[in-house]
Design a protein around this motif. Structure first.
Motif: not given
Length: 126
Positions: A12-24, A68-76
């Motif tokens: 999650l850290k590598d995915m730029n998920v903030p610490m508080m969100r990781r705890q949640e 969850v970060t609000g970012d949009t991603e393309e999934v193949t």
């Protein structure tokens, strides 16, 4: 999730998920409703206090998802040695998720971050 192995917090850290969100994420219980019918996949995630996440796709195709970060991603998606491989592309990085059906009651989800941090979740039929 019935079991978790590897460094999920590091993933999650590598995915730029903030610490508080990781705890949640660690503290909130969630249910994953996964249905597969041949190439058709449906994944619904229900977590306490969160919006429902639902994705439906055909293996071999692609779709757009909001993280969850609000970012949009393309999934193949593609079949890879009998497993479903999802490649998630965001503007700043790419990561992979592989769904492996171990038996009729067990699905293992393998996660690999852009920095090669790996973990897996094991889901059991309820």
């Amino acid at each position: 999730i019935n079991a978790e192995y590897g460094d999920y917090d590091g993933f999650l850290k590598d995915m730029n998920v903030p610490m508080m969100r990781r705890q949640e994420i660690k503290l909130l219980p969630s249910e994953h409703h996964i249905t597969q019918d041949g190439d058709k996949m449906s994944v619904k995630v229900l977590a306490t206090g969160q919006n429902e996440k639902h994705q439906e796709y055909t293996v071999g195709g692609s779709f757009t998802e909001i993280k969850v970060t609000g970012d949009t991603e393309e999934v193949t998606t593609e079949w890879d040695c009998g497993k479903i491989k999802e490649t998630h592309k965001l503007p700043s990085f790419t990561y992979t998720l592989v769904r492996e059906l171990r038996d009729n009651d067990t699905m293992v989800v393998h996660l690999k971050s852009p920095k090669d941090t790996q973990c897996k979740h094991i889901y059991k039929r309820m």
